[in-house]
Design a protein around this motif. Structure first.
Motif, short mmCIF file in Angstrom:
data_model
loop_
_atom_site.label_atom_id
_atom_site.label_comp_id
_atom_site.label_asym_id
_atom_site.label_seq_id
_atom_site.Cartn_x
_atom_site.Cartn_y
_atom_site.Cartn_z
N SER A 193 0.81 -1.22 0.00
CA SER A 193 0.00 0.00 0.00
C SER A 193 0.84 1.26 0.00
O SER A 193 0.52 2.24 -0.69
CB SER A 193 -0.93 0.01 1.21
N ALA A 194 1.91 1.27 0.78
CA ALA A 194 2.71 2.49 0.91
C ALA A 194 3.80 2.61 -0.16
O ALA A 194 4.11 3.72 -0.60
CB ALA A 194 3.35 2.53 2.29
N PHE A 195 4.34 1.48 -0.58
CA PHE A 195 5.51 1.53 -1.46
C PHE A 195 5.30 0.83 -2.80
O PHE A 195 6.23 0.74 -3.61
CB PHE A 195 6.71 0.92 -0.74
N GLY A 196 4.09 0.30 -3.04
CA GLY A 196 3.82 -0.35 -4.32
C GLY A 196 4.58 -1.63 -4.53
O GLY A 196 4.75 -2.08 -5.67
N ARG A 197 5.02 -2.27 -3.46
CA ARG A 197 5.75 -3.52 -3.57
C ARG A 197 4.80 -4.68 -3.87
O ARG A 197 3.68 -4.72 -3.37
CB ARG A 197 6.49 -3.81 -2.27
N CYS A 198 5.26 -5.61 -4.66
CA CYS A 198 4.44 -6.77 -5.00
C CYS A 198 4.56 -7.80 -3.89
O CYS A 198 5.28 -8.79 -3.99
CB CYS A 198 4.88 -7.36 -6.34
N GLU A 199 3.87 -7.53 -2.80
CA GLU A 199 3.90 -8.38 -1.62
C GLU A 199 2.51 -8.94 -1.35
O GLU A 199 1.51 -8.24 -1.50
CB GLU A 199 4.38 -7.58 -0.40
N ALA A 200 2.46 -10.17 -0.92
CA ALA A 200 1.19 -10.83 -0.65
C ALA A 200 0.71 -10.53 0.76
O ALA A 200 1.48 -10.09 1.63
CB ALA A 200 1.34 -12.33 -0.83
N ILE A 201 -0.56 -10.78 0.99
CA ILE A 201 -1.15 -10.69 2.32
C ILE A 201 -1.90 -11.98 2.62
O ILE A 201 -2.23 -12.75 1.70
CB ILE A 201 -2.12 -9.50 2.45
N LEU A 202 -2.19 -12.22 3.87
CA LEU A 202 -3.01 -13.37 4.25
C LEU A 202 -3.64 -13.10 5.61
O LEU A 202 -3.36 -13.79 6.59
CB LEU A 202 -2.18 -14.66 4.27
N ASP A 203 -4.48 -12.05 5.64
CA ASP A 203 -5.24 -11.81 6.86
C ASP A 203 -6.43 -12.76 6.88
O ASP A 203 -6.57 -13.62 6.00
CB ASP A 203 -5.66 -10.34 6.94
N ALA A 204 -7.30 -12.64 7.85
CA ALA A 204 -8.42 -13.57 7.99
C ALA A 204 -9.33 -13.53 6.76
O ALA A 204 -9.81 -14.58 6.29
CB ALA A 204 -9.22 -13.24 9.24
N ASN A 205 -9.57 -12.35 6.21
CA ASN A 205 -10.43 -12.24 5.04
C ASN A 205 -9.80 -12.89 3.81
O ASN A 205 -10.44 -13.64 3.07
CB ASN A 205 -10.76 -10.78 4.74
#
Length: 375
Positions: free
Chosen positions: A144-156
């Motif tokens: 979100s802040a730096f435009g990095r292609c990073e994944a997420i895996l929160d509960a949703n």
């Protein structure tokens, strides 16, 4: 379920056509249906970081007013680093999981002292450098802040991706598969929007108990939907057994002031202020519990009522008593004397960061004792 034989392998996720289609469908849906949230209107890593920590295990509607108040009081990482922990906890009061606030304060000081006030930009750097930032939170901040292609895996995201590919493994084994899927799917051209869309899809459409499959942009590809029971995926960890905490909170008065004690720096409600709380042993009467704890230092014990409060895996029941202190103010029992404490008039109570159950006691005191003002 009569479905496992048709379940494809995770390699399907890497097929370029499917990946491109899924990305495009989700981003198009997000353009129409994405929620307008204040932290999505900025690329300030500090503001995004605050939102991500507040959103951990907390609903958006609860977070919104806290987020606005926090940024008004502490608009920069330098302001947070310089703030007193007491002020930080007071701003956080009511959000729960207070370790999050303490870690925010520690991490801000690390950023200022060790990084010159500049945030690390990759998920790995964020995780390594700052306390309280896990893999998913780091991915959300970096994208979100730096435009990095990073994944997420929160509960949703875990729920959406687990259903999309019908991941039915036990939670520990499923975690690695879900991270692999999330990393393959995230759009390198729009990682911020993709991750935010994934969270929105889980929060508003692919909900835990009643998913709105007909509104989902991924309904055609969703293997969980095809199975006939998308709520079966992913397998949820067993619920922790809820423990019961029972005791007595006693509002002890001495010359118009009441005793407040600070909880230990670790454990439940760490560092917050409360009226002396004594856990009940063996189901004895509240007055007897208090007399055992305070000896002959109290008189005029009066029952004011009972408060209850739900924590994540605990339920607290506190009998509330009022008492007069007849010893010297410094003559506290050892269990309380070794903790930070203060005698304060009612009008000053709310200056101290307190857990929700103590606010209930303050309300009870105000109702029982009309002359007591805690506003």
């Amino acid at each position: 379920m009569g479905y496992s034989s048709a379940k494809p392998s995770l390699n399907n996720c890497s097929e370029p056509e499917q990946v491109v289609r899924l990305r495009a469908q989700l981003l198009e849906w997000y353009g129409r249906m994405g929620r307008d949230l204040p932290w999505r209107r900025t690329r300030d890593p500090y503001a995004i970081w605050i939102s991500e920590i507040m959103l951990q295990q907390t609903q958006v509607k609860t977070v919104l007013p806290y987020y606005q108040r926090w940024l008004a009081a502490l608009p920069t990482v330098a302001a947070l680093a310089a703030a007193e922990l007491e002020a930080v906890l007071k701003l956080w009061e009511g959000l729960g999981y207070y370790t999050r606030a303490r870690n925010l304060h520690k991490a801000a000081q690390v950023i200022v002292k060790e990084h010159g006030g500049v945030f690390p930009e990759t998920a790995q750097q964020l995780q390594q450098a700052l306390p309280g930032i896990g893999r998913s939170t780091a991915g959300a901040i970096a994208s979100s802040a730096f435009g990095r292609c990073e994944a997420i895996l929160d509960a949703n995201a875990r729920r959406v991706l687990g259903r999309l590919f019908a991941v039915g493994d036990p939670p520990a084994r499923a975690e690695a598969k879900l991270w692999e899927i999330s990393q393959r799917l995230v759009d390198p051209q729009a990682p911020h929007n993709f991750n935010q869309a994934l969270m929105d899809l889980g929060a508003t459409v692919c909900t835990a108990r009643s998913p709105l499959c007909l509104l989902c942009p991924w309904q055609v590809d969703c293997l969980g939907r095809r199975s006939g029971d998308p709520t079966h995926f992913p397998v949820r960890p067993a619920r922790a057994v809820r423990s019961e905490i029972a005791g007595v909170s006693v509002a002890i008065e001495c010359q118009g002031k009441f005793l407040l004690v600070r909880r230990p720096e670790r454990g439940l409600l760490a560092g917050l202020w409360e009226f002396p709380f004594v856990e009940s042993v063996g189901g004895g009467e509240p007055e007897e519990t208090v007399r055992v704890a305070f000896g002959n230092r109290l008189e005029s014990l009066e029952r004011l009522g009972q408060v209850e409060h739900e924590f994540t895996h605990r339920h607290l029941t506190a009998q509330v008593l009022r008492a007069q202190w007849i010893a010297a103010p410094a003559a506290l029992p050892k269990v309380f004397d070794c903790r930070e404490h203060t005698w304060q008039p009612p009008e000053c109570w709310l200056k101290f960061p307190m857990p929700g159950y103590v606010h209930k006691i303050c309300k009870l005191l105000k109702e029982a004792l009309p002359k007591v003002s805690v506003d």
